[in-house]
Design an enzyme around this catalytic site. Sequence first.
Site, PDB file in Angstrom:
ATOM      1  N   ASP A  29     -22.434 -37.804 -37.601  1.00 25.09           N
ATOM      2  CA  ASP A  29     -21.499 -38.496 -38.172  1.00 25.09           C
ATOM      3  C   ASP A  29     -20.956 -39.481 -37.116  1.00 25.09           C
ATOM      4  OD1 ASP A  29     -19.146 -39.262 -40.077  1.00 25.09           O
ATOM      5  OD2 ASP A  29     -17.790 -37.831 -38.818  1.00 25.09           O
ATOM      6  N   GLY A  79     -16.323 -47.365 -39.969  1.00 23.07           N
ATOM      7  CA  GLY A  79     -15.573 -48.200 -40.907  1.00 23.07           C
ATOM      8  C   GLY A  79     -15.161 -49.521 -40.397  1.00 23.07           C
ATOM      9  N   CYS A  83     -21.999 -38.786 -43.212  1.00 24.59           N
ATOM     10  CA  CYS A  83     -21.126 -39.830 -43.011  1.00 24.59           C
ATOM     11  C   CYS A  83     -21.652 -40.875 -44.181  1.00 24.59           C
ATOM     12  CB  CYS A  83     -21.213 -40.842 -41.654  1.00 24.59           C
ATOM     13  SG  CYS A  83     -20.122 -42.212 -41.459  1.00 24.59           S
ATOM     14  N   CYS A 130     -15.019 -39.680 -47.892  1.00 30.92           N
ATOM     15  CA  CYS A 130     -15.276 -39.874 -46.372  1.00 30.92           C
ATOM     16  C   CYS A 130     -15.430 -38.278 -45.954  1.00 30.92           C
ATOM     17  CB  CYS A 130     -14.341 -40.711 -45.745  1.00 30.92           C
ATOM     18  SG  CYS A 130     -14.396 -40.695 -44.085  1.00 30.92           S
TER      19      CYS A 130
HETATM   20  N1  DGL Z   1     -16.895 -39.631 -41.743  1.00 28.06           N
HETATM   21  C1  DGL Z   1     -17.243 -40.879 -41.914  1.00 28.06           C
HETATM   22  C2  DGL Z   1     -17.579 -41.250 -43.485  1.00 28.06           C
HETATM   23  O1  DGL Z   1     -17.758 -40.343 -44.114  1.00 28.06           O
HETATM   24  C3  DGL Z   1     -16.146 -41.817 -41.343  1.00 28.06           C
HETATM   25  C4  DGL Z   1     -16.545 -43.389 -41.402  1.00 28.06           C
HETATM   26  C5  DGL Z   1     -15.760 -44.136 -40.088  1.00 28.06           C
HETATM   27  O2  DGL Z   1     -16.190 -43.388 -38.923  1.00 28.06           O
HETATM   28  O3  DGL Z   1     -15.177 -44.884 -40.387  1.00 28.06           O
HETATM   29  O4  DGL Z   1     -17.418 -42.544 -43.934  1.00 28.06           O
END
Ligand code: DGL
Length: 279
Positions: free
Chosen positions: A25, A58, A88, A199
Amino acid sequence: MTTGRHNPGFSGARDKPEQAIGIFDSGVGGLSVAKEIRALLPGEDLFYFADSRYCQYGEKTPDFIRERAFAITGFLLARGCKMIVVACNTASEAALGALRDAFPAVPFVGVEPAVKQAAAYTKKQRVGVLATALTLAGNRFSALVEKFAGGLTVVTQPSPGLVEAVEAGKLETEETEALLKTYLQPLLEHDVDVIVLGCTHYPFLRPLVEKIVGPEVKILDTGKPVARQVMRVLERRGLLSSRQEGGEESFFTSGLPERVAPVLRRLWPRPVREVIPVD
Ligand code: DGL
């Protein structure tokens, strides 16, 4: 990529079913998925990679996320992982297809917002989805909505700041609660009866979400269904470990272990020996 110290658990000589499941992730969010895999498959070794140096995905471009996904997958495969779980939503949206094309022999499991489950559950035909802007803008997400929630009202809500809150361990602070309220209020105004946590960081904010939305609104995430999918894929490929218990975890990060370890230890249900830095 090289590890700063050593590679615990790495043994190229082990038989595939006894090798680890690789999980990654942008940071600690994927632990919400890893926890469910651990609970369902207690005999499996897990290698978890937190790409904390580049969190959050993101805010990056899809190209950049794909680059990171390839580098991390390469790292985990070099350590003998038998499967890769992209824990993720944002990375699954940006990179899962490309990863499958590039590594056809490797089983991949990705994650996606629980729109299908929400569509099956809603009585009001109104569903809310919290996720990163990148996930919500992606083709995978629109295809998911079209396939399973075509006739429903799906209210989407990008939620900047929530990933940072989880990464900083601010799970139940007033500040996080105030931020969450600004995202949940519009969903409640649309009278949704299901909210999807799209998320993998957000399940760690579930107690606050529950407090804000009350008992009438169902909250869904995909940790458990993804764990079951991991089990099915391993079974189908003859890759399930024969051990029923005793699986171990190794944690890696591209960030600073002294920053990542405290929050990781807080979120992981078992003792964490060390978090290994990876250059
Ligand atoms: N855990 C990520 C997801 O499920 C986070 C995304 C990010 O780092 O912005 O989208």
